[in-house]
Design an enzyme around this catalytic site. Structure first.
Site, PDB file in Angstrom:
ATOM      1  N   CYS A  70     -10.129 -12.933  17.934  1.00  0.00           N
ATOM      2  CA  CYS A  70     -10.587 -11.711  18.599  1.00  0.00           C
ATOM      3  C   CYS A  70     -11.903 -11.279  17.951  1.00  0.00           C
ATOM      4  O   CYS A  70     -12.013 -11.259  16.719  1.00  0.00           O
ATOM      5  CB  CYS A  70      -9.554 -10.614  18.442  1.00  0.00           C
ATOM      6  SG  CYS A  70      -7.916 -11.185  18.924  1.00  0.00           S
ATOM      7  N   ASP A  74     -12.342  -0.490  12.070  1.00  0.00           N
ATOM      8  CA  ASP A  74     -12.656  -0.555  10.631  1.00  0.00           C
ATOM      9  C   ASP A  74     -14.132  -0.873  10.379  1.00  0.00           C
ATOM     10  O   ASP A  74     -14.857  -1.268  11.288  1.00  0.00           O
ATOM     11  CB  ASP A  74     -11.797  -1.634   9.957  1.00  0.00           C
ATOM     12  CG  ASP A  74     -10.334  -1.259   9.956  1.00  0.00           C
ATOM     13  OD1 ASP A  74     -10.038  -0.060   9.842  1.00  0.00           O
ATOM     14  OD2 ASP A  74      -9.497  -2.171  10.099  1.00  0.00           O
ATOM     15  N   ARG A 109       0.828  -1.206   0.000  1.00  0.00           N
ATOM     16  CA  ARG A 109       0.000   0.000   0.000  1.00  0.00           C
ATOM     17  C   ARG A 109       0.860   1.253   0.000  1.00  0.00           C
ATOM     18  O   ARG A 109       0.556   2.254  -0.607  1.00  0.00           O
ATOM     19  CB  ARG A 109      -0.922  -0.051   1.239  1.00  0.00           C
ATOM     20  CG  ARG A 109      -1.565   1.217   1.633  1.00  0.00           C
ATOM     21  CD  ARG A 109      -3.027   1.259   1.287  1.00  0.00           C
ATOM     22  NE  ARG A 109      -3.392   1.725  -0.023  1.00  0.00           N
ATOM     23  CZ  ARG A 109      -3.358   2.983  -0.436  1.00  0.00           C
ATOM     24  NH1 ARG A 109      -2.868   3.921   0.314  1.00  0.00           N
ATOM     25  NH2 ARG A 109      -3.787   3.322  -1.625  1.00  0.00           N
ATOM     26  N   TYR A 110       1.973   1.203   0.750  1.00  0.00           N
ATOM     27  CA  TYR A 110       2.856   2.364   0.881  1.00  0.00           C
ATOM     28  C   TYR A 110       4.134   2.080   0.088  1.00  0.00           C
ATOM     29  O   TYR A 110       4.515   0.925  -0.072  1.00  0.00           O
ATOM     30  CB  TYR A 110       3.207   2.600   2.356  1.00  0.00           C
ATOM     31  CG  TYR A 110       1.982   2.723   3.231  1.00  0.00           C
ATOM     32  CD1 TYR A 110       1.277   3.908   3.301  1.00  0.00           C
ATOM     33  CD2 TYR A 110       1.528   1.634   3.961  1.00  0.00           C
ATOM     34  CE1 TYR A 110       0.137   4.014   4.091  1.00  0.00           C
ATOM     35  CE2 TYR A 110       0.397   1.728   4.750  1.00  0.00           C
ATOM     36  CZ  TYR A 110      -0.295   2.919   4.815  1.00  0.00           C
ATOM     37  OH  TYR A 110      -1.415   3.012   5.589  1.00  0.00           O
ATOM     38  N   CYS A 113     -11.736  -8.495  15.299  1.00  0.00           N
ATOM     39  CA  CYS A 113     -10.705  -8.616  14.260  1.00  0.00           C
ATOM     40  C   CYS A 113     -11.171  -8.059  12.917  1.00  0.00           C
ATOM     41  O   CYS A 113     -12.239  -8.401  12.429  1.00  0.00           O
ATOM     42  CB  CYS A 113     -10.327 -10.072  14.087  1.00  0.00           C
ATOM     43  SG  CYS A 113      -9.030 -10.280  12.846  1.00  0.00           S
ATOM     44  N   LYS A 145      -3.428   4.742   6.188  1.00  0.00           N
ATOM     45  CA  LYS A 145      -3.705   5.325   7.513  1.00  0.00           C
ATOM     46  C   LYS A 145      -3.710   6.852   7.438  1.00  0.00           C
ATOM     47  O   LYS A 145      -2.755   7.447   6.966  1.00  0.00           O
ATOM     48  CB  LYS A 145      -2.639   4.879   8.509  1.00  0.00           C
ATOM     49  CG  LYS A 145      -2.611   3.396   8.726  1.00  0.00           C
ATOM     50  CD  LYS A 145      -1.535   3.037   9.734  1.00  0.00           C
ATOM     51  CE  LYS A 145      -1.297   1.545   9.729  1.00  0.00           C
ATOM     52  NZ  LYS A 145      -0.605   1.071   8.503  1.00  0.00           N
ATOM     53  N   CYS A 147      -4.394 -18.122  14.381  1.00  0.00           N
ATOM     54  CA  CYS A 147      -4.316 -17.178  15.502  1.00  0.00           C
ATOM     55  C   CYS A 147      -4.438 -17.946  16.798  1.00  0.00           C
ATOM     56  O   CYS A 147      -5.085 -18.990  16.829  1.00  0.00           O
ATOM     57  CB  CYS A 147      -5.467 -16.189  15.452  1.00  0.00           C
ATOM     58  SG  CYS A 147      -5.360 -15.091  14.077  1.00  0.00           S
ATOM     59  N   ARG A 156      -9.816  -8.743  10.176  1.00  0.00           N
ATOM     60  CA  ARG A 156      -9.667  -9.790   9.144  1.00  0.00           C
ATOM     61  C   ARG A 156     -10.547 -10.988   9.453  1.00  0.00           C
ATOM     62  O   ARG A 156     -10.180 -12.121   9.190  1.00  0.00           O
ATOM     63  CB  ARG A 156      -8.205 -10.229   9.049  1.00  0.00           C
ATOM     64  CG  ARG A 156      -7.288  -9.120   8.640  1.00  0.00           C
ATOM     65  CD  ARG A 156      -5.968  -9.622   8.065  1.00  0.00           C
ATOM     66  NE  ARG A 156      -5.100  -8.495   7.835  1.00  0.00           N
ATOM     67  CZ  ARG A 156      -4.025  -8.209   8.561  1.00  0.00           C
ATOM     68  NH1 ARG A 156      -3.665  -9.003   9.545  1.00  0.00           N
ATOM     69  NH2 ARG A 156      -3.313  -7.143   8.300  1.00  0.00           N
ATOM     70  N   ASP A 185      -7.880   4.076   9.280  1.00  0.00           N
ATOM     71  CA  ASP A 185      -7.416   3.339   8.102  1.00  0.00           C
ATOM     72  C   ASP A 185      -8.501   3.545   7.044  1.00  0.00           C
ATOM     73  O   ASP A 185      -9.620   3.035   7.186  1.00  0.00           O
ATOM     74  CB  ASP A 185      -7.227   1.858   8.449  1.00  0.00           C
ATOM     75  CG  ASP A 185      -5.915   1.341   7.917  1.00  0.00           C
ATOM     76  OD1 ASP A 185      -5.458   1.855   6.888  1.00  0.00           O
ATOM     77  OD2 ASP A 185      -5.353   0.407   8.537  1.00  0.00           O
ATOM     78  N   ARG A 231       7.177  -0.015   2.136  1.00  0.00           N
ATOM     79  CA  ARG A 231       6.953  -1.098   3.093  1.00  0.00           C
ATOM     80  C   ARG A 231       5.791  -1.991   2.657  1.00  0.00           C
ATOM     81  O   ARG A 231       4.890  -1.521   1.961  1.00  0.00           O
ATOM     82  CB  ARG A 231       6.717  -0.567   4.502  1.00  0.00           C
ATOM     83  CG  ARG A 231       5.664   0.501   4.614  1.00  0.00           C
ATOM     84  CD  ARG A 231       6.014   1.462   5.754  1.00  0.00           C
ATOM     85  NE  ARG A 231       4.955   2.436   5.956  1.00  0.00           N
ATOM     86  CZ  ARG A 231       4.888   3.587   5.298  1.00  0.00           C
ATOM     87  NH1 ARG A 231       5.793   3.890   4.380  1.00  0.00           N
ATOM     88  NH2 ARG A 231       3.910   4.432   5.536  1.00  0.00           N
TER      89      ARG A 231
HETATM   90  S1  SF4 Z   1      -6.796  -9.497  15.874  1.00  0.00           S
HETATM   91 FE1  SF4 Z   1      -7.393 -10.973  14.293  1.00  0.00          FE
HETATM   92  S2  SF4 Z   1      -5.484 -11.580  13.317  1.00  0.00           S
HETATM   93 FE2  SF4 Z   1      -4.959 -10.629  15.282  1.00  0.00          FE
HETATM   94  S3  SF4 Z   1      -4.825 -12.331  16.738  1.00  0.00           S
HETATM   95 FE3  SF4 Z   1      -6.893 -11.505  16.869  1.00  0.00          FE
HETATM   96  S4  SF4 Z   1      -8.061 -12.761  15.441  1.00  0.00           S
HETATM   97 FE4  SF4 Z   1      -5.937 -13.062  14.933  1.00  0.00          FE
END
Ligand code: SF4
Length: 414
Positions: free
Chosen positions: A130, A294, A113-114, A133, A338, A126, A135, A331, A117
C-alpha cells in the site's frame, strides 16, 4: 471490473485461476512493464513510477488492479496502489519509525506500548504494498524477514508477562502465512492462560479477498474467538468479492473491526467517509479506528491536517448511528500511543453544573448530582481482587493521568 464473476480481460486466465489467491499473488504487478500490460501509461508516468518503485517497491494483486480507474487521477484505488513521484519528496517532519515501534520493542518483532496488550509481527509479507503504509521501511524488504525463532521469542515474552491479555498479530499480513505456521502461533497463544484476546490485522479482505477460503476459515474457526481487523479506506473497495469474503468471516462468527487511515484525496471528505462507514456497518464490520496519517517516509502527500479529521468526526457524531462512528486517533509521533481526538462537546463545568453542546449546536445544562457519600458499596470487592492479582504480578498499577486521579497516589505531576 470488480467481482470474481467479472474477470478483467487484460489478464489471460481462467475463472479458477482468477479466484485462486495463490494465482493472484503469483501474478501481482511488481514493475512498470507489467503495469503497462494493463494500463496505458505515458512515458513520463512510466518513468516516475519506475523512480518511485526503485525506492519503495510496488506489488498490486490483479484483483485490486482491476478496480483501478486509470482515467481518473483521483481514483482511490489507483492512489493507494500505484507509486507516485511525490513519494520521493522529502519532508522535514518525516521519520523512518514514527511510532517508535522498535524502541518499544523488548524483543525483536514485538511492540509492547500499552500495559495489557502487544503487537506481534509475524511476517513482513503483504499481498499488496500500500502506498500509504506506515511500515514502508519494512514492507517488501527481504532483509527484514521474520523467522519462526523470532516469533517464538515473542511468544515467550508474552508468557513471561502475565499482564498481557490481548495480542494483535500483524506484519505484513498474517493471513499470508502458511496455514500450519499461523495455526502453530495461534495454538501457542491460546494456551497462555492470561491471553484473553487474539486479534489478526489483515488487508487481505480488501486486496486479496480470494484468500478467505474454506481452508482458512475452518482452521481459524477451531480457535474461535479470533478478532479480525480489516483496513478498508474507501467504499469502492467493498466489492461483491470483498463482501462475499466478509460474509464468510461474519457467518462463521469472527468479530470484524475496521481501521481506516485518513488519506488526502482518498477519503478526507465527510461525505466520502460517511459512505464508507455505512458500507462497513452494512457488511457487519464495526468501524474501529480512523487514523491520522503518520509522519512516515514517503507518505507526506497523503497527510491531511488534524482539523480535516475533526471536521469528519463532527459530521459523524450524532449524525449517524453510534456504532458507525470510529474513534479518531493520532498515533503520537515518538511512540506516545494513540491519542483520541474529537470535537469539543463540553462547553464549561462547575461543581454544580456542566454545560454541553450537542451535534446540532444546542447548548444544554446537565445538573451534577449532590454526592452524599463517595464510598463504595460494602459488598463490592473488585478492588481487593485486583490488588490480589497485582500481588501475583497479573496486573499493573494505574498509569498516566489515571494514576494522578487515583486516591492512593500522592504525586502531583507526570
Ligand atoms: S498497509 Fe502496509 S503492512 Fe498493511 S497490507 Fe498494506 S503494505 Fe502491508
Amino acid at each position: 471490473m470488480e467481482s470474481s464473476e467479472n474477470i478483467d480481460e487484460s489478464w489471460d486466465c481462467t475463472p479458477e485461476e482468477w479466484n485462486d489467491w495463490q494465482w493472484q499473488l503469483e501474478n501481482s504487478i511488481t514493475n512498470v512493464e507489467e503495469l503497462q500490460e494493463h494500463f496505458d501509461l505515458s512515458d513520463q508516468q512510466a518513468q516516475e513510477i519506475e523512480e518511485a518503485t526503485n525506492i519503495f517497491p510496488m506489488s498490486i494483486t490483479p484483483y485490486y488492479a482491476s478496480l483501478i480507474d486509470f482515467d481518473s487521477e483521483y481514483c482511490p484505488i489507483r492512489l493507494q496502489s500505484i507509486p507516485q513521484k511525490s513519494e520521493l519528496e522529502e519532508s522535514a517532519y518525516e521519520m523512518s519509525d514514527p511510532l517508535h515501534e522498535e524502541e518499544d520493542s523488548p524483543v525483536p518483532g514485538l511492540t509492547h506500548r500499552y500495559p495489557d496488550r502487544v503487537l506481534l509481527l509475524v511476517t513482513n509479507k503483504c499481498s499488496m504494498f500500500c502506498r500509504h503504509c506506515t511500515r514502508k521501511r519494512k514492507v517488501g524488504d527481504s532483509q527484514q524477514k521474520v523467522d519462526l525463532e523470532q516469533i517464538k521469542t515473542g511468544i515467550e515474552y508474552i508468557k513471561d508477562n502475565p499482564q498481557i491479555r490481548d495480542v494483535l498479530l500483524s506484519g505484513g499480513d498474517p493471513l499470508l502465512l502458511d496455514l500450519d505456521v499461523l495455526e502453530e502461533i495461534i495454538v501457542e497463544l491460546k494456551e497462555i492462560s492470561h491471553v484473553d484476546v487474539v486479534r489478526i490485522g489483515s488487508r487481505v479482505p480488501v486486496v486479496l479477498p480470494q484468500r478467505i477460503d474454506d481452508e482458512l476459515i475452518s482452521m481459524l474457526k477451531k480457535y474461535s474467538p479470533i478478532w479480525i481487523n480489516t483496513h478498508f479506506n474507501h467504499k469502492k473497495e467493498l466489492t461483491t468479492t470483498a463482501k462475499k469474503a466478509l460474509d464468510r468471516l461474519a457467518d462463521n462468527g469472527f468479530p470484524l473491526g475496521n481501521q481506516t487511515v485518513l488519506l488526502r484525496n482518498v477519503n478526507d471528505c465527510p461525505l466520502v467517509m460517511k459512505e464508507l462507514m455505512h458500507e462497513l456497518v452494512k457488511n457487519r464490520i464495526r468501524p474501529y479506528y480512523l487514523y491520522q496519517c503518520d509522519l512516515s517516509r514517503g507518505i507526506e502527500h497523503f497527510r491531511t491536517s488534524i482539523s480535516a479529521g475533526i471536521e469528519i468526526m463532527e459530521s459523524l457524531i450524532g449524525h449517524t448511528s453510534g456504532f458507525a462512528v470510529p474513534r479518531y486517533v493520532v498515533d503520537a509521533p515518538g511512540g506516545g500511543g494513540k491519542i483520541p481526538v474529537t470535537p469539543n462537546y463540553v462547553v464549561s463545568s462547575s461543581r454544580q453544573k456542566t454545560v454541553l453542546r450537542n451535534y446540532e449546536g444546542n447548548i444544554v445544562v446537565y445538573t451534577e448530582p449532590e454526592i452524599k457519600s463517595d464510598e463504595c458499596p460494602e459488598e463490592c470487592n473488585v478492588c481487593t481482587e485486583i490488588e490480589e492479582k497485582a500481588d501475583n504480578g497479573e496486573t499493573v498499577e494505574p498509569q498516566g493521568v489515571q494514576k494522578l486521579l487515583s486516591e492512593e497516589n500522592d504525586e502531583i505531576s507526570l
